[in-house]
Every structure is written in C-alpha cells, then in structure tokens.
Scaffold this motif. Sequence first.
Motif, PDB file in Angstrom:
ATOM      1  N   LEU A  19      15.819 -11.292  -3.450  1.00  0.00           N
ATOM      2  CA  LEU A  19      15.416 -11.500  -4.837  1.00  0.00           C
ATOM      3  C   LEU A  19      16.306 -10.687  -5.783  1.00  0.00           C
ATOM      4  O   LEU A  19      16.711 -11.185  -6.851  1.00  0.00           O
ATOM      5  CB  LEU A  19      13.947 -11.095  -5.006  1.00  0.00           C
ATOM      6  CG  LEU A  19      13.191 -11.755  -6.159  1.00  0.00           C
ATOM      7  CD1 LEU A  19      13.119 -13.260  -5.965  1.00  0.00           C
ATOM      8  CD2 LEU A  19      11.788 -11.171  -6.260  1.00  0.00           C
ATOM      9  N   LYS A  23      18.839 -12.176  -8.730  1.00  0.00           N
ATOM     10  CA  LYS A  23      18.804 -11.679 -10.104  1.00  0.00           C
ATOM     11  C   LYS A  23      20.189 -11.234 -10.554  1.00  0.00           C
ATOM     12  O   LYS A  23      20.612 -11.514 -11.680  1.00  0.00           O
ATOM     13  CB  LYS A  23      17.817 -10.513 -10.212  1.00  0.00           C
ATOM     14  CG  LYS A  23      17.697  -9.959 -11.620  1.00  0.00           C
ATOM     15  CD  LYS A  23      16.674  -8.837 -11.681  1.00  0.00           C
ATOM     16  CE  LYS A  23      16.543  -8.298 -13.103  1.00  0.00           C
ATOM     17  NZ  LYS A  23      15.528  -7.215 -13.194  1.00  0.00           N
ATOM     18  N   ARG A  97       8.279 -13.031  -6.523  1.00  0.00           N
ATOM     19  CA  ARG A  97       8.370 -12.239  -7.751  1.00  0.00           C
ATOM     20  C   ARG A  97       6.985 -11.943  -8.328  1.00  0.00           C
ATOM     21  O   ARG A  97       6.716 -10.837  -8.795  1.00  0.00           O
ATOM     22  CB  ARG A  97       9.218 -12.985  -8.786  1.00  0.00           C
ATOM     23  CG  ARG A  97       9.475 -12.219 -10.073  1.00  0.00           C
ATOM     24  CD  ARG A  97      10.345 -13.053 -11.007  1.00  0.00           C
ATOM     25  NE  ARG A  97      10.720 -12.314 -12.199  1.00  0.00           N
ATOM     26  CZ  ARG A  97       9.972 -12.253 -13.299  1.00  0.00           C
ATOM     27  NH1 ARG A  97       8.814 -12.899 -13.345  1.00  0.00           N
ATOM     28  NH2 ARG A  97      10.393 -11.560 -14.359  1.00  0.00           N
TER      29      ARG A  97
END
Length: 215
Positions: A19, A23, A97
């Motif tokens: 993740l 990003k 998330r």
Amino acid sequence: QNGYALIYQGDYHNARQLLTAIKRRTQKKKLTKTIPLAEQWRQQRHNIYNQTQEMKMVMIQVDANHTLANLRRAPNVQQILSNIYPSREEPYVMPLRDLLGMIGAYEWHKNGIFIPQLRECIYPHYGVFAPTRKDYLDLVNEAATQFFIRNDETEKGRNTTVMDVGIGTGVLSALMLKNHNKSIDRIVGTDTNPSAVQCSQDNMKRLGFDSKVQV
C-alpha cells in the motif's frame, strides 16, 4: 484504473508495504505555480481523490467473525470491526486502507490524544475528525480571548451563548470552557454526524463540561 480490485492474501506487513508503494508511485508531482491558486487547489484535490481511489483497490477478506485468517501476522481486529460493523453471516471484503484507518482510530479512542492547550486528552470516535494537528487551537483561543476581553467590558452581566457548528470531538468547546468558563453561559454544539454527537457528549462528560454544553 480499470475498476479492478486486488484481494490480497499473504503477509499483513507485506500488504502494508504494498500500500505504501502504491501511494508513492501514484504521488503526483507538485503543481506548477503558473496556474491560478483556485485551479491549483482543484487539481490537488482531484489528485488526492484519484490516489485514494486507487489505494482502496487493495482489498482484504474478513471472515464472518471479523478475523483475518488469510493474512499472516495480522493483528486481532475482532473488537475493532465488531464495534463498527454488525454481525455477519458470511465473509466480506474491505479496503486495506480503511482497515488501517480503523485500527488507528481505535488506538486514538482507547488511549486518547493529549491536547496541550487543555492539559487533558480528547477521545475521538471512529469517523470523527481527530485533533492531531493542534496549531489551530492556539489561533482560536487567541481570537476568543480578545473577544471575551471586549465583551466583558461592554456587555457586563449579559449571558454569552457560543455556537460550535460541526462540533466533532468537542475539542473547541472544551478549550473555550477551559479558558473562558466564567464568560460563557452555555455552548450549543451541532453536527450532522451521529458519531460526532455521541463523541462530543462523551468528551464533555469526561472533562466535566457537560452541564454547560448542549449537543
């Protein structure tokens, strides 16, 4: 980008690293200053929205009893998820998330966020803006101080009602009563979020301000 989601199965810590990598890869370059400020703001909000949507495509499977059996080394999130979601009869999926946000919010709710200006902790509920950035509290407190100095000189003996629109955790109301209790007759707080209403009421009661705050 095509609307396909990835259901991740493997190591929990590797999932978090994935993740973070997404990003970083989807981070847009800084906007040029040749365009108007309003357009810069719109583009920045648009970029953040797109980045958030892409990060939400990394999904995880949660069992019906709110456990993460498909993620090795995952924390125990049963209590966290059971407080947010009702009981389930079947497994379900959710963005990783979102889960990370819930874990962080649960820790804030359990341990509180210390507010130096209050010398007390505020306990946010999930879905309520947490006062982690505290610089604006000094600005609000200074403005209130100047107001009450003038008001006490010109309106002696008159009761003062303060409106806290979008009360959230109640941190601003608590700050007003902590520093200007004698100048305030009552505070009326409003919020469209039921979680914020309950959160502010809990914080006011914990701080001993509930008799002066109506939410």
